[in-house]
Structures are given as C-alpha cells and as structure tokens.
Design an enzyme around this catalytic site. Structure first.
Site, PDB file in Angstrom:
ATOM      1  N   HIS A 130      37.647  43.769  39.537  1.00  0.00           N
ATOM      2  CA  HIS A 130      38.206  42.702  40.383  1.00  0.00           C
ATOM      3  C   HIS A 130      37.328  42.386  41.584  1.00  0.00           C
ATOM      4  O   HIS A 130      37.555  41.384  42.249  1.00  0.00           O
ATOM      5  CB  HIS A 130      39.616  43.097  40.852  1.00  0.00           C
ATOM      6  CG  HIS A 130      40.609  43.101  39.722  1.00  0.00           C
ATOM      7  ND1 HIS A 130      41.512  42.081  39.506  1.00  0.00           N
ATOM      8  CD2 HIS A 130      40.826  43.991  38.724  1.00  0.00           C
ATOM      9  CE1 HIS A 130      42.240  42.344  38.435  1.00  0.00           C
ATOM     10  NE2 HIS A 130      41.840  43.504  37.936  1.00  0.00           N
ATOM     11  N   ASP A 142      33.434  38.182  48.161  1.00  0.00           N
ATOM     12  CA  ASP A 142      34.758  38.336  47.563  1.00  0.00           C
ATOM     13  C   ASP A 142      34.608  38.186  46.057  1.00  0.00           C
ATOM     14  O   ASP A 142      33.871  37.309  45.598  1.00  0.00           O
ATOM     15  CB  ASP A 142      35.697  37.237  48.101  1.00  0.00           C
ATOM     16  CG  ASP A 142      37.131  37.733  48.240  1.00  0.00           C
ATOM     17  OD1 ASP A 142      37.526  38.610  47.448  1.00  0.00           O
ATOM     18  OD2 ASP A 142      37.844  37.243  49.129  1.00  0.00           O
TER      19      ASP A 142
HETATM   20  P1  ADP Z   1      42.214  40.550  47.982  1.00  0.00           P
HETATM   21  O1  ADP Z   1      42.580  40.880  46.572  1.00  0.00           O
HETATM   22  O2  ADP Z   1      40.849  41.026  48.405  1.00  0.00           O
HETATM   23  O3  ADP Z   1      43.237  40.936  48.991  1.00  0.00           O
HETATM   24  P2  ADP Z   1      42.741  37.760  47.208  1.00  0.00           P
HETATM   25  O4  ADP Z   1      42.605  36.509  48.026  1.00  0.00           O
HETATM   26  O5  ADP Z   1      42.134  37.673  45.869  1.00  0.00           O
HETATM   27  O6  ADP Z   1      42.133  38.942  48.087  1.00  0.00           O
HETATM   28  O7  ADP Z   1      44.281  38.098  46.997  1.00  0.00           O
HETATM   29  C1  ADP Z   1      45.106  38.316  48.060  1.00  0.00           C
HETATM   30  C2  ADP Z   1      46.560  38.091  47.675  1.00  0.00           C
HETATM   31  O8  ADP Z   1      47.366  38.689  48.682  1.00  0.00           O
HETATM   32  C3  ADP Z   1      46.945  36.615  47.629  1.00  0.00           C
HETATM   33  O9  ADP Z   1      47.933  36.431  46.656  1.00  0.00           O
HETATM   34  C4  ADP Z   1      47.490  36.358  49.036  1.00  0.00           C
HETATM   35  O10 ADP Z   1      48.488  35.377  49.086  1.00  0.00           O
HETATM   36  C5  ADP Z   1      48.070  37.703  49.427  1.00  0.00           C
HETATM   37  N1  ADP Z   1      47.855  37.960  50.870  1.00  0.00           N
HETATM   38  C6  ADP Z   1      46.690  38.210  51.497  1.00  0.00           C
HETATM   39  N2  ADP Z   1      46.884  38.364  52.817  1.00  0.00           N
HETATM   40  C7  ADP Z   1      48.186  38.207  53.042  1.00  0.00           C
HETATM   41  C8  ADP Z   1      48.999  38.224  54.221  1.00  0.00           C
HETATM   42  N3  ADP Z   1      48.495  38.440  55.425  1.00  0.00           N
HETATM   43  N4  ADP Z   1      50.319  38.005  54.065  1.00  0.00           N
HETATM   44  C9  ADP Z   1      50.823  37.760  52.832  1.00  0.00           C
HETATM   45  N5  ADP Z   1      50.113  37.725  51.695  1.00  0.00           N
HETATM   46  C10 ADP Z   1      48.814  37.930  51.792  1.00  0.00           C
END
Ligand code: ADP
Length: 476
Positions: free
Chosen positions: A157, A365
């Site tokens: 991932h 990312d």
């Molecule tokens: P990572 O897997 O590195 O955290 P991604 O953008 O691929 O990054 O996925 C993050 C997921 O978590 C998304 O579905 C996003 O909506 C959720 N998310 C990230 N930060 C927050 C936050 N501060 N509050 C709520 N949901 C979050």
C-alpha cells in the site's frame, strides 16, 4: 477455478470489522472484498498480551475472523520498530528518519514466522491468499517454508522506492528476495512497478520473462500496478445524511464570507504538512487579496504517537499554525483552523463539499485516497479544485488536478492562488475528467483486478524451478 469460486484469505496487520463503516480506507476495502463470499481474515488482534500467539476466532456471517495477540517485545520490535521506524520512513524516501536496529529486524522476522505458523493450519488447498502491506513482506516465504502451496498474492500500500533508495536499506536483498515467494505482487503505481523492474535487473540480475514477470532464485513472480480506489457511490451517499448536512450548514454559517481550503491527513511526516502551511503563508504574503478570505481547515489525525518523529512533526505544525495565525489573523478571521484529531467519517463529505480547494500535498504517498474522496463529493455544477502533489501515487491517474511539487513552496502557493480563482468552466472540465477516472478505477475494480490476476497466475507448484540450495523451497 476462478477467483469467485475460491475462498479468499486476507492477511493484514490489523483486522477490521467489516460491519463498521468507520473502519478506514483499507479496512473498508478489505471488508467489502470479504463480505458476501466465504472468507477468512487473519491478523494481529490489536491487543498486547503476556505472550504472543494465542489464536482467537469468531464468525461474522460467512466471514471467519482469526487474530493473534502479540507480547510487548514483539509489538515494539515488529510493529513500532521495523515496520514503522525502518520500512515506513525509508519506503517514503525519509532515510534520515529511519532506525535500522538488529532487534527490530529479528522481531519482524519472528512475528512473520509466527503469523505463518498460526495461519497455516487454518488454510485449505484451494484458498486464494492475499497478504497486505509492508508489515508482512516475508509472510509468503515463511508459509512456503512450512509447505503452503496455495496461490499467494501481496499488495504493497505504500510506495516502492527507486533502487538508489531501496539499496540503502540494510537487508534489502533479503526483503526483495522474499517477494519472489509470492505468485503476484501488486503495487500502487506504474512508477513503483518500474522501480521493481529496475531493482530486479540491476541488483538481482533477474530475467525479465515479460513486461511484468521476473525470474530469479529459481522462482518467478508477476509484479504489476493495481491502483487502489474508493467506492465513489458509497462515499457520495454519505453526503445527504444528517452528519454531513449539519457540517455543511455550520460551515456555511461560520464562513459565509470566506473561501475554504481543506486538508485531511494523518499527522505523518510523509504528508508534507509543514510545507503546505508554508505555501499557505506564502499565498497570504504574495497575494494579499486572499487575506480576510482564504481559510485553511486542516484536520490531522493522531497516529503512531509513541514514535519520536511523530512528536516532532506535531510540534513543528503547531508552531507554524500559531505563527501564521499570529502574523495574519484578525479579530474576525483566522487563516488556519488546525485540528489535531480524527474527523468523523460521516462528516467528512460535508467538509469536502464546502471547500473550494483541497490541498493534498504529500512529499510521498503510495496512493492517497483523500484526493479521490474530495473529488467524489463535489457539486458537478460548481466543483472545487484539487491541488495534488506529483509525488502521490494518485497523480498518475488524476492528471487534471493542479499538480505541484510540494518542496517548491512558492510554486505551490501560486497553484493555490490559481485554484482559488479558477473560472467555473475550467473547474467543471477538470472535475468531470477526475470524477470519470476515480469512478473507473474504483475500490471494487481494484479488488477484482487483483484477485482475477492472482487466480490466473500459473499454479506455483507447477512452474517453480527450485534449486536445491534455495531456502525458499526448503520444504515447499
Ligand atoms: P494513509 O493511508 O496514508 O493514511 P490515505 O489518504 O490513502 O492515507 O487514506 C486515509 C484515509 O483515512 C482516508 O479515507 C481519509 O478520509 C481518512 N482520514 C485521514 N485523515 C483523517 C482525519 N484526520 N480524520 C478522519 N479521517 C481521516
């Protein structure tokens, strides 16, 4: 036998509850993959116990969930240590933040061996096994060692770095070699797949059997990109619901005369948050017409707080937000609303919808799902603009975003200015193209493509040419 007819076994570090919508991107995607078919989900329970390894099982409809506890030393070495202080930073091009400790590596290998030993008795000969993420890279090798002949796929991932970086990781040869115990390796982007091909050629002298098939150590593996997506429809369906509607109403009242920008991230150093804040400061400095108007709402959820580097980034961000608000803030306008918390998933669509601009500017990312979520819930008649880092895997598909180099602060500020003032016609054109792309490359398409490719992979037991001295083949 097709992917549909086989039992799917998913292995990931954490096991979610597929019935809970709030479980987060990966957990939701896997939960969907498993619901409706007979399946097994195996992983760490999330609990620290006196001793590692006690197996707990429960049944959720047709889904069997099996978890094991870890003891403190295993958890600290395997999870906090090697996974999150060595592999995570170095795969995200932050070798400066990586700690390579022998104790971490041995715990990592030990826990992977334990996962294999506990999982193997639960497996059936025709299972399709799908292993997830950097915590479990050596798992297939451990399973092969104890005789598992099922098809095993792996999905990474996070990004796979270029050879120059990958080779800086102590033990990289063994790590990449263990990928050859899989039948299929999925990566997020084409550039990740290119990195693998370059590494295989230069470091392993692997034979390229095809564009995406490699032979080395007497083994063959297929390595391809499978960009992960979101369930656009399901996410859009949250918008008319109460929580999102309340959020929109509140934002409309509070920020009636402002232009909102939004950032939603885990508070991780890979997300480029300090650079984002600096670009926003530069916007206010260079384009003063945005003062008293542009307001950045940044939600950053706490993550891995016991790891030192995360404490540092938190302090840096708090300092920057305070400084920018102190310099530019007025009695009735604060440039940055910074919240160090997790925002409710049911409110997120409302927040995204009210923002004229989304800032998704990670330094690195694997994919980034926030970019896709933002696009999914925009008003097609009056959509917002996505400012996206070229170093997010999502940038390969989302070419119609305003792509930026987040290290270039003035250029990012310029892109934000352009986004804030983009004419409606251009916003609609860009949004329509982005929406089409995220709808096409959805979460279900990702699952289906991966599982079809795994089921179609030649049976591992038929095709391996195993030299006697290959430890991978010791008892496979
Ligand atoms: P990572 O897997 O590195 O955290 P991604 O953008 O691929 O990054 O996925 C993050 C997921 O978590 C998304 O579905 C996003 O909506 C959720 N998310 C990230 N930060 C927050 C936050 N501060 N509050 C709520 N949901 C979050």
């Amino acid at each position: 036998m097709s992917a549909r007819q086989r039992r799917l076994v998913v292995v990931s570090n954490r096991v979610g509850d597929p019935r809970k919508a709030a479980a987060g991107g990966l957990a939701v995607a896997l939960g969907d993959a498993l619901s409706g078919t007979e399946g097994l989900w195996f992983g760490w329970s999330g609990q620290i116990a006196e001793a590692s390894g006690e197996l707990k099982q429960r049944q959720l409809g047709r889904l069997q969930i099996a978890t094991i506890d870890l003891d403190q030393a295993d958890h600290d070495g395997y999870y906090l240590g090697h996974s999150n202080q060595a592999l995570w930073p170095s795969f995200h091009s932050r070798l400066d933040l990586a700690s390579f400790e022998t104790g971490f590596v041995t715990a990592y290998e030990r826990v992977n061996r334990l996962f294999a030993r506990k999982l193997a008795p639960l497996l059936r000969p025709d299972d399709l096994i799908w292993v997830h993420d950097y915590h479990l890279i050596p798992l297939a090798e451990e399973l092969r060692r104890i005789g598992c002949k099922q098809r095993i796929g792996f999905f990474l991932h996070i990004p796979l770095p270029a050879p120059a970086l990958l080779t800086a990781i102590p033990g990289h040869e063994q790590l990449v070699r263990s990928l050859f115990a899989y039948d299929l390796v999925g990566l997020q982007s084409r550039s990740d797949a290119e990195h693998f091909a370059l590494y295989a050629r230069s470091e392993l002298q692997a034979e390229a059997l095809d564009d995406d098939r490699f032979a080395s150590f007497g083994r063959e593996v297929q390595v391809r990109s499978f960009p992960i997506g979101i369930d656009v429809e399901a996410f859009r369906n949250l918008l008319p619901q109460r929580e999102s509607q309340e959020t929109m109403l509140m934002l409309r009242q509070q920020y009636a005369k402002r232009r909102l920008l939004v950032g939603v991230d885990r508070l991780d150093y890979s997300k480029g948050l300090p650079q984002r804040f600096r670009a926003f400061r530069e916007l206010l400095a260079n384009y003063p017409e945005n003062r008293m108007s542009a307001t950045l709402i940044q939600v950053a959820s706490p993550t891995r707080e016991s790891v030192h580097a995360y404490e540092d980034i938190r302090h840096e961000l708090e300092h920057l937000a305070g400084e920018i608000n102190g310099t530019y803030g007025e009695l009735d306008w604060m440039p940055i609303r910074y919240m160090h918390r997790t925002f409710s998933r049911r409110r997120l669509p409302g927040l995204y919808r009210m923002a004229r601009v989304a800032l998704v500017t990670p330094l690195r990312d694997g994919m980034n799902l926030v970019a896709k979520e933002y696009v999914a819930v925009q008003d097609e008649a009056d959509p917002g603009v996505l400012v996206l880092s070229r170093f997010a895997g999502a940038a390969e598909q989302m070419r119609e975003a305003l792509l930026v180099n987040p290290y270039d602060v003035p250029a990012t500020a310029q892109a934000i200015q352009r986004a804030l003032h983009m004419p409606l016609g251009e916003r609609r054109e860009r949004h329509a193209a982005l929406l089409a792309s995220i709808t096409r490359e959805s979460a279900s398409q990702w699952r289906q493509n991966f599982l079809d490719a795994l089921a179609a992979a030649p049976a591992s037991t038929q095709r391996r040419r195993e030299p006697a001295d290959d430890p991978l083949s010791a008892s496979a």
